[in-house]
Motif scaffolding. Structure first.
Motif, PDB file in Angstrom:
ATOM      1  N   ALA A  32      23.916   3.328 -14.127  1.00  0.00           N
ATOM      2  CA  ALA A  32      24.150   3.523 -15.562  1.00  0.00           C
ATOM      3  C   ALA A  32      25.298   4.495 -15.800  1.00  0.00           C
ATOM      4  N   LEU A  33      25.396   5.535 -14.984  1.00  0.00           N
ATOM      5  CA  LEU A  33      26.492   6.491 -15.118  1.00  0.00           C
ATOM      6  C   LEU A  33      27.826   5.804 -14.859  1.00  0.00           C
ATOM      7  N   GLY A  34      27.879   4.960 -13.852  1.00  0.00           N
ATOM      8  CA  GLY A  34      29.106   4.221 -13.573  1.00  0.00           C
ATOM      9  C   GLY A  34      29.508   3.329 -14.732  1.00  0.00           C
ATOM     10  N   ARG A  35      28.533   2.670 -15.342  1.00  0.00           N
ATOM     11  CA  ARG A  35      28.826   1.814 -16.496  1.00  0.00           C
ATOM     12  C   ARG A  35      29.317   2.641 -17.677  1.00  0.00           C
ATOM     13  N   LEU A  36      28.763   3.844 -17.841  1.00  0.00           N
ATOM     14  CA  LEU A  36      29.199   4.708 -18.933  1.00  0.00           C
ATOM     15  C   LEU A  36      30.633   5.197 -18.703  1.00  0.00           C
ATOM     16  N   LEU A  37      30.948   5.564 -17.478  1.00  0.00           N
ATOM     17  CA  LEU A  37      32.318   5.963 -17.156  1.00  0.00           C
ATOM     18  C   LEU A  37      33.296   4.825 -17.453  1.00  0.00           C
ATOM     19  N   ALA A  38      32.917   3.618 -17.066  1.00  0.00           N
ATOM     20  CA  ALA A  38      33.777   2.462 -17.319  1.00  0.00           C
ATOM     21  C   ALA A  38      33.936   2.217 -18.813  1.00  0.00           C
ATOM     22  N   ALA A  39      32.843   2.362 -19.570  1.00  0.00           N
ATOM     23  CA  ALA A  39      32.903   2.133 -21.017  1.00  0.00           C
ATOM     24  C   ALA A  39      33.840   3.135 -21.693  1.00  0.00           C
ATOM     25  N   VAL A  40      33.719   4.398 -21.313  1.00  0.00           N
ATOM     26  CA  VAL A  40      34.589   5.429 -21.890  1.00  0.00           C
ATOM     27  C   VAL A  40      36.050   5.104 -21.597  1.00  0.00           C
ATOM     28  N   ALA A  41      36.353   4.748 -20.356  1.00  0.00           N
ATOM     29  CA  ALA A  41      37.730   4.427 -19.978  1.00  0.00           C
ATOM     30  C   ALA A  41      38.222   3.154 -20.662  1.00  0.00           C
ATOM     31  N   ASN A  42      37.358   2.149 -20.754  1.00  0.00           N
ATOM     32  CA  ASN A  42      37.762   0.874 -21.351  1.00  0.00           C
ATOM     33  C   ASN A  42      38.054   1.017 -22.845  1.00  0.00           C
ATOM     34  N   PHE A  43      37.233   1.788 -23.542  1.00  0.00           N
ATOM     35  CA  PHE A  43      37.393   1.907 -24.997  1.00  0.00           C
ATOM     36  C   PHE A  43      38.542   2.837 -25.383  1.00  0.00           C
ATOM     37  N   THR A  44      38.787   3.876 -24.594  1.00  0.00           N
ATOM     38  CA  THR A  44      39.793   4.869 -24.973  1.00  0.00           C
ATOM     39  C   THR A  44      41.098   4.732 -24.190  1.00  0.00           C
ATOM     40  N   LEU A  45      41.072   3.927 -23.127  1.00  0.00           N
ATOM     41  CA  LEU A  45      42.241   3.700 -22.267  1.00  0.00           C
ATOM     42  C   LEU A  45      42.683   4.954 -21.538  1.00  0.00           C
ATOM     43  N   VAL A  46      41.759   5.877 -21.318  1.00  0.00           N
ATOM     44  CA  VAL A  46      42.080   7.031 -20.485  1.00  0.00           C
ATOM     45  C   VAL A  46      41.845   6.664 -19.024  1.00  0.00           C
ATOM     46  N   GLN A  47      42.502   7.366 -18.152  1.00  0.00           N
ATOM     47  CA  GLN A  47      42.302   7.163 -16.725  1.00  0.00           C
ATOM     48  C   GLN A  47      41.626   8.374 -16.090  1.00  0.00           C
ATOM     49  N   LYS A  48      41.859   9.558 -16.701  1.00  0.00           N
ATOM     50  CA  LYS A  48      41.285  10.805 -16.203  1.00  0.00           C
ATOM     51  C   LYS A  48      39.998  11.104 -16.962  1.00  0.00           C
ATOM     52  N   ILE A  49      38.907  11.334 -16.212  1.00  0.00           N
ATOM     53  CA  ILE A  49      37.628  11.721 -16.807  1.00  0.00           C
ATOM     54  C   ILE A  49      37.086  12.913 -16.039  1.00  0.00           C
ATOM     55  N   VAL A  50      36.791  13.996 -16.753  1.00  0.00           N
ATOM     56  CA  VAL A  50      36.144  15.160 -16.161  1.00  0.00           C
ATOM     57  C   VAL A  50      34.642  14.996 -16.362  1.00  0.00           C
ATOM     58  N   LEU A  51      33.911  14.890 -15.266  1.00  0.00           N
ATOM     59  CA  LEU A  51      32.462  14.707 -15.309  1.00  0.00           C
ATOM     60  C   LEU A  51      31.815  16.030 -14.929  1.00  0.00           C
ATOM     61  N   THR A  52      31.044  16.607 -15.853  1.00  0.00           N
ATOM     62  CA  THR A  52      30.480  17.924 -15.611  1.00  0.00           C
ATOM     63  C   THR A  52      29.116  18.036 -16.286  1.00  0.00           C
ATOM     64  N   GLY A  53      28.570  19.245 -16.308  1.00  0.00           N
ATOM     65  CA  GLY A  53      27.232  19.457 -16.855  1.00  0.00           C
ATOM     66  C   GLY A  53      26.249  19.820 -15.761  1.00  0.00           C
ATOM     67  N   GLU A  54      25.083  20.320 -16.186  1.00  0.00           N
ATOM     68  CA  GLU A  54      24.087  20.783 -15.218  1.00  0.00           C
ATOM     69  C   GLU A  54      23.534  19.649 -14.362  1.00  0.00           C
ATOM     70  N   GLY A  55      23.623  18.412 -14.841  1.00  0.00           N
ATOM     71  CA  GLY A  55      23.050  17.289 -14.099  1.00  0.00           C
ATOM     72  C   GLY A  55      24.047  16.506 -13.281  1.00  0.00           C
ATOM     73  N   VAL A  56      25.246  17.070 -13.069  1.00  0.00           N
ATOM     74  CA  VAL A  56      26.331  16.310 -12.466  1.00  0.00           C
ATOM     75  C   VAL A  56      26.089  15.981 -10.994  1.00  0.00           C
ATOM     76  N   ARG A  57      25.139  16.641 -10.366  1.00  0.00           N
ATOM     77  CA  ARG A  57      24.858  16.331  -8.956  1.00  0.00           C
ATOM     78  C   ARG A  57      24.420  14.879  -8.778  1.00  0.00           C
ATOM     79  N   LEU A  58      23.950  14.247  -9.847  1.00  0.00           N
ATOM     80  CA  LEU A  58      23.588  12.833  -9.804  1.00  0.00           C
ATOM     81  C   LEU A  58      24.745  11.992  -9.278  1.00  0.00           C
TER      82      LEU A  58
END
Length: 378
Positions: free
Chosen positions: A296-322
């Motif tokens: 699900a996280l991978g699909r969310l990353l793809a959705a963010v990139a697909n909708f906004t056309l960004v290539q760089k995504i900073v993934l952070t937060g207390e749960g990022v070890r997932l």
């Protein structure tokens, strides 16, 4: 500072050390105008001349000395307010953390929050650094960088003039910001996204957060505090979130949801880190939960990139070890929803704690100090 002086200070803050000729080119100024503007900034200690080092092309020593910001010229306080605690940091002008502290909230009312921030500010400034501005961030909606209109973790549903309350109590200028926007500002000016004119920040932890920078400008809207991305559908067969959405980002990725799913299967309470440890060890209950979350996280990353056309995504937060434990599933999720011919994503996984969020609040204060307006470009 005048508008032109602010432009010079900002250029050096973000890109220094930088030569005067490069600054003149970027700011479209004459050499004389630049010298006139930089001299008082050097005289008052905000800017400093640094060694240029050798010119590797000619082998000679450069005669001109680039300018850089003096990080210790000003200090800032950043405070992140949660539902139970306040975490604060003392930083330099480049958001370098000098010291940190935390305290429990005696209550969730505005007076308790003000008292806690004042206590931490006093503790962090006991050694004597003069504070130029204070930044405070929290989960919720903030207007005009002073009034909190909604803060669910604190139970606030009516307008709270937190900025003016703190300014009166501290005797210092105060800037209030949504915590995700503040974190995005820190990444934009001082983090791994520095130098990128468009990127996204995605956070996972107690919830799912999302920040966006386009054309070198943060997308600043009160709707950031609503948590809209948290209900993006990711798995039609997934569990329900507290709002009744099946398989949304909150249901699949938030720490409470993951803990709840594993706890039901094991018939005992488990922590988030325990869920990840169990999955890493092949536990038959935790493994499918974490694998589904990773996909699900991978699909969310793809959705963010697909909708906004960004290539760089900073993934952070207390749960990022997932993202690390379920790396294979994350990659699978990205491939599922992103065209093979599209540019590969540059996902920067950054481990963080509440000190990291407090640094974001300090970055908001730094922006307000340098620009006089945190909505300006970087």
């Amino acid at each position: 500072m005048t508008g032109a002086s602010r432009a010079v200070a900002l250029e050096v803050l973000l890109r220094g050390p930088v030569s005067r000729s490069e600054m003149a080119r970027r700011l479209d100024m004459s050499a004389g105008s630049l010298t006139r503007l930089t001299k008082p900034l050097v005289d008052n200690g905000l800017l400093v001349e640094v060694d240029a080092g050798p010119d590797h092309e000619s082998g000679t020593v450069r005669r001109t000395r680039p300018l850089d910001i003096n990080p210790a010229a000003h200090h800032f306080i950043g405070a992140k307010v949660t539902g139970d605690e306040v975490h604060a940091v003392l930083t330099t002008m480049r958001a370098g953390i000098v010291a940190s502290a935390r305290t429990s909230l005696p209550g969730r009312d505005p007076a308790s929050v003000v008292a806690a921030v004042c206590e931490l500010t006093e503790e962090l400034t006991a050694a004597g650094p003069r504070i130029s501005r204070v930044g405070v961030s929290l989960g919720g909606r903030v207007t005009h960088h002073t009034t909190v209109t909604h803060a669910p973790f604190l139970g606030w549903s009516e307008d709270v003039p937190l900025g003016s309350l703190l300014a009166d109590a501290l005797g210092l200028p105060v800037t209030i910001d949504n915590d995700l926007l503040a974190l995005t500002r820190a990444e934009h000016w001082f983090g791994t996204a520095r130098g990128h004119d468009r990127f996204a920040v995605l956070t996972i932890g107690a919830g799912v957060g999302y920040g966006l920078v386009m054309h070198d400008t943060i997308v600043d809207t009160p709707d950031v505090g609503v948590g809209l991305l948290g209900h993006c559908p990711l798995d039609p067969m997934g569990p329900l979130c507290p709002s009744g959405h099946r398989g949304c980002a909150t249901a699949m990725l938030s720490e409470p949801s993951i803990c709840a799913a594993v706890s039901v299967g094991l018939r005992r309470p488990v922590t988030y880190d325990e869920c990840l440890d169990l999955a890493a060890g092949g536990d038959p209950v935790a493994t499918p939960v974490i694998t589904a979350a990773g996909r699900a996280l991978g699909r969310l990353l793809a959705a963010v990139a697909n909708f906004t056309l960004v290539q760089k995504i900073v993934l952070t937060g207390e749960g990022v070890r997932l993202a690390e434990v379920a790396r294979t599933a994350v990659d699978e999720g990205v491939r599922t929803d992103r065209a093979p011919s599209a540019a590969p994503l540059d996902v920067d996984v950054r481990h963080s704690d509440f000190t990291h969020w407090a640094r974001g609040a300090a970055a908001t204060a730094i922006q307000a100090y340098v620009l006089g307006d945190v909505t300006a470009t970087g």
